[in-house]
Design an enzyme around this catalytic site. Sequence first.
Site, PDB file in Angstrom:
ATOM      1  N   ALA A  44       9.735  -1.498   1.778  1.00  0.00           N
ATOM      2  CA  ALA A  44       8.433  -1.464   1.118  1.00  0.00           C
ATOM      3  C   ALA A  44       7.315  -1.450   2.147  1.00  0.00           C
ATOM      4  O   ALA A  44       7.476  -1.936   3.268  1.00  0.00           O
ATOM      5  CB  ALA A  44       8.278  -2.682   0.202  1.00  0.00           C
ATOM      6  N   LYS A  45       6.162  -0.908   1.753  1.00  0.00           N
ATOM      7  CA  LYS A  45       5.004  -0.879   2.638  1.00  0.00           C
ATOM      8  C   LYS A  45       4.178  -2.150   2.396  1.00  0.00           C
ATOM      9  O   LYS A  45       3.163  -2.142   1.685  1.00  0.00           O
ATOM     10  CB  LYS A  45       4.185   0.386   2.394  1.00  0.00           C
ATOM     11  CG  LYS A  45       4.957   1.670   2.731  1.00  0.00           C
ATOM     12  CD  LYS A  45       4.157   2.913   2.442  1.00  0.00           C
ATOM     13  CE  LYS A  45       3.161   3.244   3.521  1.00  0.00           C
ATOM     14  NZ  LYS A  45       3.771   3.676   4.785  1.00  0.00           N
ATOM     15  N   VAL A  46       4.651  -3.255   2.976  1.00  0.00           N
ATOM     16  CA  VAL A  46       3.980  -4.546   2.855  1.00  0.00           C
ATOM     17  C   VAL A  46       2.989  -4.677   4.010  1.00  0.00           C
ATOM     18  O   VAL A  46       3.367  -4.582   5.181  1.00  0.00           O
ATOM     19  CB  VAL A  46       4.999  -5.701   2.896  1.00  0.00           C
ATOM     20  CG1 VAL A  46       4.282  -7.041   2.800  1.00  0.00           C
ATOM     21  CG2 VAL A  46       6.015  -5.555   1.761  1.00  0.00           C
ATOM     22  N   PHE A  77       0.837  -1.199   0.000  1.00  0.00           N
ATOM     23  CA  PHE A  77       0.000   0.000   0.000  1.00  0.00           C
ATOM     24  C   PHE A  77       0.865   1.240   0.000  1.00  0.00           C
ATOM     25  O   PHE A  77       2.081   1.184   0.173  1.00  0.00           O
ATOM     26  CB  PHE A  77      -0.940  -0.008   1.210  1.00  0.00           C
ATOM     27  CG  PHE A  77      -0.268   0.273   2.532  1.00  0.00           C
ATOM     28  CD1 PHE A  77      -0.247   1.553   3.062  1.00  0.00           C
ATOM     29  CD2 PHE A  77       0.327  -0.752   3.253  1.00  0.00           C
ATOM     30  CE1 PHE A  77       0.353   1.813   4.284  1.00  0.00           C
ATOM     31  CE2 PHE A  77       0.926  -0.511   4.483  1.00  0.00           C
ATOM     32  CZ  PHE A  77       0.942   0.777   4.996  1.00  0.00           C
TER      33      PHE A  77
END
Length: 326
Positions: free
Chosen positions: A162-164, A42
């Site tokens: 990363a926006k995991v 996201f």
Amino acid sequence: MPSPRHPPESKPNVLMDGQLVAWEDANIHITTHGFLYGTAVFEGVRAYWDPEVDELRVFELDAHAKRLERNARMLGFTDTPDWKTFREWQLNILSCNQFHTDVYLRPVVFYGEGGIGIFPKTQKQRTLVMAVPMGKYFGKPLLDVKVSTWVRIGGNVIPPLAKVNGGYVNSYLAVKEARDSGYDDAIMLNNRGYVSEGSGANLFIVKDGQLRTPRHSDDILDGVTRNHVMRLAADLGIPVQERAIARAELYGAEEAFFCGTGAEITPVGRVDHVPLGNGQVGPITKSVKERFEASVRGKIPQYLNLLTPVPKECPLVMPAKSQAKA
């Protein structure tokens, strides 16, 4: 084309797989893999309303859209839109809701429905973009934070750059521990014992007139706002050093602040109840915060190129089923 208007105080429309739907219809199935296992990425994006020119402008839209595409590829998504499409969709959802206030955007890419199992039985890759009015993320101007006992996820666990979605359970545990202990938020250390970041924001400290911030190799998010802060510091003639920061350095810092799309620039007054400097907002933090706020609101000409105006007209038509509920 007339817009299915939703004022800010109501439930905004949502974009699901590129289609405009009412808030009540923005649903996923219980077997959605992104829900069951966190297989999703996201972005957090802000748009700022300028009443003087009657315009909503998105800050660093291209950088966020490119990061979303990059992170989707990192997680193994191969059948998702490119960054230009993500960019267009975010502008569309803002146009179609006709906000007249500051807004937070949340675009998400996730594996869809299709059974139980760690490896998804479906290769259906879905998207959503929602937008909601948002003011300040934190409810107070100066934070009291705790160094968490929870260790920040490492690059060989879940990519912290990363926006995991699934990785944010790590952040949840840290902030829950902090709140349960009477603090506002947490600072997390990596598995080598060095400072990483907050529960949902990058961190800067001030020492000897210099800004210091952890490196990418310290398991931090590759922050869009963090990058902007370093540009602003250069404007102000403030040196910035990216390096490993020991926990003990937190207690000797003269100032500190979180930065991020949600947090914007939020000063930290105490760490583990130890005051930083005089325990108030320091002069360097104040200067960076003021310049940041001016830049995102279009008051600094050299940064106007980072602001994308939102078109006035909605280019989408809501399906009849959702239109009836809107």
